[in-house]
Design a protein around this motif. Sequence first.
Motif, PDB file in Angstrom:
ATOM      1  N   SER A   1      15.295  42.794 -66.271  1.00 51.53           N
ATOM      2  CA  SER A   1      16.341  42.505 -65.287  1.00 51.53           C
ATOM      3  C   SER A   1      16.010  41.478 -64.444  1.00 51.53           C
ATOM      4  CB  SER A   1      17.038  43.066 -64.715  1.00 51.53           C
ATOM      5  OG  SER A   1      17.853  43.118 -63.687  1.00 51.53           O
ATOM      6  N   GLN A   2      16.769  40.676 -63.744  1.00 54.16           N
ATOM      7  CA  GLN A   2      16.356  39.788 -62.999  1.00 54.16           C
ATOM      8  C   GLN A   2      16.657  40.555 -61.171  1.00 54.16           C
ATOM      9  OE1 GLN A   2      16.525  35.331 -62.965  1.00 54.16           O
ATOM     10  NE2 GLN A   2      15.744  35.372 -65.475  1.00 54.16           N
ATOM     11  N   GLY A   3      17.557  41.631 -61.440  1.00 53.15           N
ATOM     12  CA  GLY A   3      17.258  42.392 -60.536  1.00 53.15           C
ATOM     13  C   GLY A   3      16.219  43.307 -59.638  1.00 53.15           C
ATOM     14  N   ASN A   4      16.744  44.514 -58.819  1.00 51.37           N
ATOM     15  CA  ASN A   4      16.078  45.275 -58.575  1.00 51.37           C
ATOM     16  C   ASN A   4      15.209  44.734 -58.489  1.00 51.37           C
ATOM     17  OD1 ASN A   4      18.493  46.507 -59.344  1.00 51.37           O
ATOM     18  ND2 ASN A   4      17.187  47.115 -61.213  1.00 51.37           N
ATOM     19  N   LEU A   5      14.773  43.839 -56.714  1.00 49.18           N
ATOM     20  CA  LEU A   5      13.530  42.514 -56.060  1.00 49.18           C
ATOM     21  C   LEU A   5      12.805  43.910 -55.688  1.00 49.18           C
ATOM     22  CD1 LEU A   5      15.494  39.634 -56.302  1.00 49.18           C
ATOM     23  CD2 LEU A   5      14.722  39.855 -58.095  1.00 49.18           C
ATOM     24  N   ILE A   6      11.886  43.765 -55.633  1.00 48.24           N
ATOM     25  CA  ILE A   6      10.928  44.393 -55.139  1.00 48.24           C
ATOM     26  C   ILE A   6      10.434  43.103 -53.541  1.00 48.24           C
ATOM     27  CG2 ILE A   6       8.726  45.250 -54.649  1.00 48.24           C
ATOM     28  CD1 ILE A   6       9.422  46.563 -57.049  1.00 48.24           C
ATOM     29  N   PHE A   7      10.725  42.990 -51.824  1.00 47.60           N
ATOM     30  CA  PHE A   7      10.097  41.668 -51.684  1.00 47.60           C
ATOM     31  C   PHE A   7       9.065  42.491 -51.251  1.00 47.60           C
ATOM     32  CE2 PHE A   7      13.782  38.945 -51.703  1.00 47.60           C
ATOM     33  CZ  PHE A   7      14.926  39.346 -52.589  1.00 47.60           C
TER      34      PHE A   7
ATOM     35  N   PRO B   1      31.810  39.374 -55.713  1.00 39.16           N
ATOM     36  CA  PRO B   1      30.631  38.388 -56.193  1.00 39.16           C
ATOM     37  C   PRO B   1      31.350  36.989 -56.399  1.00 39.16           C
ATOM     38  CG  PRO B   1      32.171  39.777 -57.734  1.00 39.16           C
ATOM     39  CD  PRO B   1      32.700  40.499 -56.739  1.00 39.16           C
ATOM     40  N   ILE B   2      30.353  35.999 -56.886  1.00 42.77           N
ATOM     41  CA  ILE B   2      30.609  35.107 -58.115  1.00 42.77           C
ATOM     42  C   ILE B   2      31.643  35.167 -59.014  1.00 42.77           C
ATOM     43  CG2 ILE B   2      29.691  32.682 -58.850  1.00 42.77           C
ATOM     44  CD1 ILE B   2      27.247  33.434 -56.734  1.00 42.77           C
ATOM     45  N   SER B   3      32.509  34.080 -59.256  1.00 44.10           N
ATOM     46  CA  SER B   3      33.433  34.894 -60.363  1.00 44.10           C
ATOM     47  C   SER B   3      33.439  34.520 -61.180  1.00 44.10           C
ATOM     48  CB  SER B   3      34.349  33.534 -60.025  1.00 44.10           C
ATOM     49  OG  SER B   3      35.598  33.719 -61.109  1.00 44.10           O
ATOM     50  N   GLY B   4      33.292  35.580 -62.159  1.00 39.73           N
ATOM     51  CA  GLY B   4      32.139  35.799 -63.300  1.00 39.73           C
ATOM     52  C   GLY B   4      30.988  36.798 -64.055  1.00 39.73           C
ATOM     53  N   HIS B   5      30.912  36.705 -62.618  1.00 36.87           N
ATOM     54  CA  HIS B   5      29.517  37.483 -62.873  1.00 36.87           C
ATOM     55  C   HIS B   5      29.813  38.431 -62.218  1.00 36.87           C
ATOM     56  CE1 HIS B   5      26.115  35.164 -60.161  1.00 36.87           C
ATOM     57  NE2 HIS B   5      27.059  34.438 -61.564  1.00 36.87           N
ATOM     58  N   LYS B   6      29.136  39.978 -63.257  1.00 35.93           N
ATOM     59  CA  LYS B   6      29.511  40.930 -63.368  1.00 35.93           C
ATOM     60  C   LYS B   6      29.367  42.620 -62.284  1.00 35.93           C
ATOM     61  CE  LYS B   6      31.881  40.617 -67.276  1.00 35.93           C
ATOM     62  NZ  LYS B   6      32.587  40.870 -68.845  1.00 35.93           N
ATOM     63  N   SER B   7      27.610  41.671 -62.361  1.00 37.96           N
ATOM     64  CA  SER B   7      26.657  42.388 -61.877  1.00 37.96           C
ATOM     65  C   SER B   7      26.303  42.442 -59.578  1.00 37.96           C
ATOM     66  CB  SER B   7      25.456  42.542 -61.256  1.00 37.96           C
ATOM     67  OG  SER B   7      23.695  43.225 -61.734  1.00 37.96           O
ATOM     68  N   VAL B   8      26.576  43.539 -59.063  1.00 36.95           N
ATOM     69  CA  VAL B   8      26.833  43.567 -57.659  1.00 36.95           C
ATOM     70  C   VAL B   8      25.034  44.376 -57.496  1.00 36.95           C
ATOM     71  CG1 VAL B   8      27.690  44.661 -55.452  1.00 36.95           C
ATOM     72  CG2 VAL B   8      28.373  42.902 -57.954  1.00 36.95           C
TER      73      VAL B   8
ATOM     74  N   CYS C   1      24.386  41.477 -50.460  1.00 33.06           N
ATOM     75  CA  CYS C   1      24.763  41.752 -51.676  1.00 33.06           C
ATOM     76  C   CYS C   1      24.312  40.961 -52.324  1.00 33.06           C
ATOM     77  CB  CYS C   1      26.691  42.100 -51.015  1.00 33.06           C
ATOM     78  SG  CYS C   1      26.894  41.634 -53.019  1.00 33.06           S
ATOM     79  N   ALA C   2      24.086  40.830 -53.340  1.00 28.11           N
ATOM     80  CA  ALA C   2      24.073  39.846 -54.784  1.00 28.11           C
ATOM     81  C   ALA C   2      25.011  39.923 -56.036  1.00 28.11           C
ATOM     82  CB  ALA C   2      22.475  40.078 -54.677  1.00 28.11           C
ATOM     83  N   SER C   3      25.256  38.813 -56.482  1.00 23.14           N
ATOM     84  CA  SER C   3      25.866  39.137 -57.585  1.00 23.14           C
ATOM     85  C   SER C   3      25.293  37.706 -58.705  1.00 23.14           C
ATOM     86  CB  SER C   3      27.387  38.667 -57.660  1.00 23.14           C
ATOM     87  OG  SER C   3      27.489  37.003 -57.664  1.00 23.14           O
ATOM     88  N   SER C   4      25.476  38.670 -59.927  1.00 19.05           N
ATOM     89  CA  SER C   4      24.407  37.643 -60.743  1.00 19.05           C
ATOM     90  C   SER C   4      25.385  38.535 -62.557  1.00 19.05           C
ATOM     91  CB  SER C   4      23.196  37.444 -60.902  1.00 19.05           C
ATOM     92  OG  SER C   4      23.075  39.879 -61.491  1.00 19.05           O
TER      93      SER C   4
ATOM     94  N   TRP D   1      24.120  39.281 -65.643  1.00 16.45           N
ATOM     95  CA  TRP D   1      23.692  40.541 -66.278  1.00 16.45           C
ATOM     96  C   TRP D   1      22.477  40.055 -66.691  1.00 16.45           C
ATOM     97  CZ3 TRP D   1      22.522  45.163 -64.434  1.00 16.45           C
ATOM     98  CH2 TRP D   1      21.714  45.755 -65.786  1.00 16.45           C
ATOM     99  N   LYS D   2      20.792  40.622 -65.915  1.00 21.52           N
ATOM    100  CA  LYS D   2      19.548  40.039 -66.265  1.00 21.52           C
ATOM    101  C   LYS D   2      19.435  39.069 -65.753  1.00 21.52           C
ATOM    102  CE  LYS D   2      18.758  43.208 -69.653  1.00 21.52           C
ATOM    103  NZ  LYS D   2      17.443  44.021 -70.309  1.00 21.52           N
ATOM    104  N   LYS D   3      19.704  38.378 -65.395  1.00 20.31           N
ATOM    105  CA  LYS D   3      19.851  36.222 -64.794  1.00 20.31           C
ATOM    106  C   LYS D   3      19.680  37.014 -63.039  1.00 20.31           C
ATOM    107  CE  LYS D   3      20.678  35.702 -68.574  1.00 20.31           C
ATOM    108  NZ  LYS D   3      19.134  34.520 -69.323  1.00 20.31           N
ATOM    109  N   GLU D   4      19.444  36.089 -62.437  1.00 25.26           N
ATOM    110  CA  GLU D   4      19.543  35.278 -61.022  1.00 25.26           C
ATOM    111  C   GLU D   4      19.968  36.434 -60.186  1.00 25.26           C
ATOM    112  OE1 GLU D   4      18.464  31.079 -61.231  1.00 25.26           O
ATOM    113  OE2 GLU D   4      19.741  30.922 -59.913  1.00 25.26           O
ATOM    114  N   GLN D   5      19.734  36.431 -59.228  1.00 20.89           N
ATOM    115  CA  GLN D   5      20.643  36.940 -57.931  1.00 20.89           C
ATOM    116  C   GLN D   5      21.378  35.761 -57.216  1.00 20.89           C
ATOM    117  OE1 GLN D   5      19.286  40.156 -56.651  1.00 20.89           O
ATOM    118  NE2 GLN D   5      20.204  41.465 -58.468  1.00 20.89           N
ATOM    119  N   TYR D   6      22.682  35.890 -56.732  1.00 19.88           N
ATOM    120  CA  TYR D   6      22.966  35.309 -55.823  1.00 19.88           C
ATOM    121  C   TYR D   6      23.234  35.777 -54.524  1.00 19.88           C
ATOM    122  CZ  TYR D   6      22.437  31.082 -59.125  1.00 19.88           C
ATOM    123  OH  TYR D   6      22.309  30.173 -60.207  1.00 19.88           O
ATOM    124  N   PHE D   7      22.697  36.034 -53.672  1.00 17.59           N
ATOM    125  CA  PHE D   7      22.896  36.751 -52.205  1.00 17.59           C
ATOM    126  C   PHE D   7      24.118  36.243 -51.336  1.00 17.59           C
ATOM    127  CE2 PHE D   7      19.464  39.719 -52.003  1.00 17.59           C
ATOM    128  CZ  PHE D   7      18.777  39.409 -52.984  1.00 17.59           C
ATOM    129  N   GLY D   8      24.969  37.238 -50.512  1.00 21.24           N
ATOM    130  CA  GLY D   8      25.632  36.492 -50.011  1.00 21.24           C
ATOM    131  C   GLY D   8      25.619  36.922 -48.676  1.00 21.24           C
TER     132      GLY D   8
END
Lengths: 117, 111
Positions: A101-107, B25-32, B91-94, B96-103
């Motif tokens: 996953s590209q989530g659960n980041l450690i900064f 989240p951004i429309s279409g993103h299911k991960s927060v 908060c960040a949305s993405s 699944w398993k892709k890069e996160q976009y932050f609020g």
Amino acid sequence: AQSVTQLDSQVPVFEEAPVELRCNYSSSVSVYLFWYVQYPNQGLQLLLKYLSGSTLVKGINGFEAEFNKSQTSFHLRKPSVHISDTAEYFCAVSDPDYGGSQGNLIFGKGTKLSVKP
Amino acid sequence: DAGVTQSPTHLIKTRGQHVTLRCSPISGHKSVSWYQQVLGQGPQFIFQYYEKEERGRGNFPDRFSARQFPNYSSELNVNALLLGDSALYLCASSLWKKEQYFGPGTRLTVT
């Protein structure tokens, strides 16, 4: 446990000079690596990321970073900075316990880049 | 397209109170994902939700909880606030398993 070390808390530099922001990480397994930028009173914006492949990664705003597995480093560089690059920069790694996953980041703790005219 | 939105932008609470922070989240993103950024530090991971299920939890006490709704928006709840909970909550949305976009974050001050 994973950790990220940003070796410089503050980096002052003159406009149009080159800059390097250093980042080291601890991991014995494959991880994904990221650089984010945070402007005052804003959230984080992704500059670039390394997932696999070429060790030289190009990002937005003229930034690039080089992944060095043997030195566990991922330093960020820009050949010529602008006043508008003044911001805080964060290096991050993905937590391998969350596998793929590209989530659960450690900064890291961040590096404040200050560009002076 | 709208990015990740968070509300409120700022709030002030007293020790012992409860707070609820919201994220769209951004429309279409299911991960927060939720992160806490204490002044002078990098963000620390609190939770990740995907398809309304908790998929990851950081090293935070049980006073912190979250949930995700059918429209994929999310709430972060913190009970029994402590002074040390003062921080910027991101908060960040993405996908699944892709890069996160932050609020832009919610700045919480506990007095």
